[in-house]
Motif scaffolding. Structure first.
Motif, PDB file in Angstrom:
ATOM      1  N   VAL A   1      -3.037 -49.831  86.254  1.00  0.00           N
ATOM      2  CA  VAL A   1      -4.434 -50.069  85.908  1.00  0.00           C
ATOM      3  C   VAL A   1      -5.206 -50.257  87.208  1.00  0.00           C
ATOM      4  CG1 VAL A   1      -4.055 -52.557  85.590  1.00  0.00           C
ATOM      5  CG2 VAL A   1      -6.076 -51.452  84.575  1.00  0.00           C
ATOM      6  N   LEU A   2      -6.338 -49.602  87.303  1.00  0.00           N
ATOM      7  CA  LEU A   2      -7.220 -49.682  88.470  1.00  0.00           C
ATOM      8  C   LEU A   2      -8.527 -50.325  88.023  1.00  0.00           C
ATOM      9  CD1 LEU A   2      -8.174 -48.978  91.345  1.00  0.00           C
ATOM     10  CD2 LEU A   2      -8.689 -46.672  90.518  1.00  0.00           C
ATOM     11  N   ILE A   3      -8.875 -51.461  88.619  1.00  0.00           N
ATOM     12  CA  ILE A   3     -10.067 -52.218  88.236  1.00  0.00           C
ATOM     13  C   ILE A   3     -11.111 -52.090  89.334  1.00  0.00           C
ATOM     14  CG2 ILE A   3     -10.967 -54.506  87.668  1.00  0.00           C
ATOM     15  CD1 ILE A   3      -8.087 -55.203  86.754  1.00  0.00           C
ATOM     16  N   ALA A   4     -12.327 -51.753  88.938  1.00  0.00           N
ATOM     17  CA  ALA A   4     -13.417 -51.580  89.905  1.00  0.00           C
ATOM     18  C   ALA A   4     -14.732 -51.783  89.176  1.00  0.00           C
ATOM     19  CB  ALA A   4     -13.361 -50.196  90.543  1.00  0.00           C
ATOM     20  N   ASP A   5     -15.829 -51.788  89.944  1.00  0.00           N
ATOM     21  CA  ASP A   5     -17.133 -51.859  89.294  1.00  0.00           C
ATOM     22  C   ASP A   5     -17.967 -50.612  89.576  1.00  0.00           C
ATOM     23  OD1 ASP A   5     -17.967 -52.172  91.897  1.00  0.00           O
ATOM     24  OD2 ASP A   5     -19.079 -54.019  91.570  1.00  0.00           O
ATOM     25  N   THR A   6     -17.321 -49.576  90.110  1.00  0.00           N
ATOM     26  CA  THR A   6     -18.022 -48.317  90.363  1.00  0.00           C
ATOM     27  C   THR A   6     -17.086 -47.143  90.086  1.00  0.00           C
ATOM     28  OG1 THR A   6     -19.334 -47.089  91.993  1.00  0.00           O
ATOM     29  CG2 THR A   6     -17.404 -48.267  92.818  1.00  0.00           C
TER      30      THR A   6
ATOM     31  N   LEU B   1     -13.423 -50.726  83.832  1.00  0.00           N
ATOM     32  CA  LEU B   1     -14.732 -50.909  84.451  1.00  0.00           C
ATOM     33  C   LEU B   1     -15.654 -51.776  83.605  1.00  0.00           C
ATOM     34  CD1 LEU B   1     -15.180 -47.112  85.049  1.00  0.00           C
ATOM     35  CD2 LEU B   1     -14.953 -48.741  86.917  1.00  0.00           C
ATOM     36  N   PRO B   2     -16.552 -52.539  84.235  1.00  0.00           N
ATOM     37  CA  PRO B   2     -17.612 -53.210  83.484  1.00  0.00           C
ATOM     38  C   PRO B   2     -18.717 -52.217  83.154  1.00  0.00           C
ATOM     39  CG  PRO B   2     -17.880 -53.663  85.810  1.00  0.00           C
ATOM     40  CD  PRO B   2     -16.622 -52.837  85.680  1.00  0.00           C
ATOM     41  N   ALA B   3     -19.348 -52.376  82.019  1.00  0.00           N
ATOM     42  CA  ALA B   3     -20.421 -51.466  81.616  1.00  0.00           C
ATOM     43  C   ALA B   3     -21.527 -52.270  80.946  1.00  0.00           C
ATOM     44  CB  ALA B   3     -19.890 -50.388  80.670  1.00  0.00           C
TER      45      ALA B   3
END
Length: 400
Positions: free
Chosen positions: A8-13, A43-45
């Motif tokens: 899992v790769l977590i980012a905000d972009t 990602l956050p949306a």
């Protein structure tokens, strides 16, 4: 051979955003899938009406989770939004189809510095390692720039950043010069610090919407800057340089992108009536290679107040396209040594207009006489900055 991992790769972009970070993470995701791994990007949306949205993009599973807005708002609201972001994401993840997935590794990307609560819960539930990709050292760079003192706001952000480091098993920084910031952290026997160079995937072939031959800069040798135009870049000196070179009808400056300083820089150019300068809004990342094919020299700019080391993503795109660089960066930056060692351009560490003007003139002569320079640029990119190498390095660190 490394076994396929569920990552899992977590980012905000991430796309459809066009930031350099979004492009980097798209390219890394594609490469991890190409290497046979099962990847989910989380990602956050802020604009989601539903609690979560699951989609496929180039073979990558993308899970967008409803979270507070953190982009294009004032600093206070952004800080509150980013602080709450991982808790919202964790809450809505539990309601998504991926709530009970066990991961073989958690990878996350900073900025933002606020992902650690979500990362920590995923690591504990899956009993796996976490790899933190750090592309800038915040809040230290903000102090260097004079944007923040070492008062209460600094202590808050520093505490958040240090918690993020504590959650990581491996930290990948972008240059050797950044390793000193983590000397205390890496004394822990279970922690590993390494240099993870920036990366890019193979270039796309989309035609650029910018056609220099159809502009007032047609026929000139073009200095190009494509990317963010903000406080961290310190770009005013580039307009000073353009003004110094207005007498040269064979030279032009092209600025492409967006950012907090973009409109101010446009206004300065118009006020000075700089006929050798053009500004364009950002274009799709896939158009960049075709844009660079119309140019001659790429510009790298970092505010001289920086004390940390940074190899901007735009430097990679220049190297990939065989564009020599003119760099105006903070003294001692690792990038300077690389440019000089590899003979892929010229770099100014003094932030003095006379010096950067002299270097620009020198580089214009060199690109005429040194026909091997574009080949050296591409060779440097292939050796140091491929997405394939970055993906293998991350996976290797997670499986040792």
């Amino acid at each position: 051979m490394v076994r396929p991992l569920r990552l899992v790769l977590i980012a905000d972009t991430f796309p459809p955003l066009r930031t350099s970070g979004a492009v980097q993470l798209r390219d890394l995701s594609r490469e991890l899938v190409r290497q046979g791994h099962d990847l989910t990007v989380m990602l956050p949306a802020a604009d989601l009406e539903e609690e979560w949205q699951l989609e496929q993009l180039d073979g990558v599973r993308v899970l967008r989770l409803k979270a507070p807005r953190t982009k294009d708002i004032d600093y206070i609201r952004r800080t509150i939004g980013e602080f709450l972001m991982p808790f919202f994401m964790r809450h809505y993840l539990k309601r998504s189809p991926l709530a009970n997935v066990k991961w073989d590794g958690v990878v996350w990307y900073a900025p933002s510095i606020f992902h650690a609560p979500l990362v920590s819960s995923l690591k504990k539930a899956s009993r796996c390692k976490g790899y933190l990709i750090i592309r800038d050292i915040f809040p230290e760079w903000a102090v260097d720039m004079g944007l923040m003192g070492r008062g209460l706001p600094y202590r808050f952000f520093d505490t958040v950043a240090r918690y993020q480091y504590s959650v990581a098993d491996i930290i990948g920084v972008q240059t050797p010069g950044n390793c000193s910031h983590f000397e205390t952290w890496q004394q822990h026997p279970a922690k590993k610090l390494e240099v993870l160079q920036n990366w890019l995937d193979k270039p796309a072939n989309s035609p650029s919407s910018i056609r220099i031959a159809e502009t007032s800069l047609s026929g000139r040798k073009i200095f190009v800057y494509a990317g963010n135009m903000g406080i961290a870049q310190g770009m005013d000196i580039l307009l000073d340089l353009a003004e110094r070179l207005t007498a040269r009808s064979d030279v032009g400056f092209l600025f492409v992108g967006r950012g907090s300083d973009a409109q101010r820089l446009r206004n300065i150019s118009q006020a000075r009536k700089l006929t050798n300068v053009l500004f364009f809004d950002e274009i799709h990342p896939d158009e960049i290679p075709d844009l660079y094919a119309q140019c001659h020299i790429g510009i790298v700019a970092l505010d001289p107040r920086h004390k940390s080391h940074n190899i901007p993503g735009k430097f990679l795109t220049y190297m990939q396209s065989g564009l020599p660089v003119l760099a105006n960066v903070n003294a001692g930056n690792d990038l300077v040594g690389m440019i000089r060692r590899e003979q892929v351009g010229l770099a100014c560490e003094s932030n003095q207009l006379n010096e950067i003007e002299s270097l620009a003139e020198d580089l214009l002569r060199r690109i005429e006489s040194d026909v091997a320079m574009p080949r050296r640029c591409r060779a440097l990119f292939e050796r140091e900055f491929s997405a394939e190498q970055a993906a293998r390095q991350i996976v290797s660190a997670l499986t040792i």
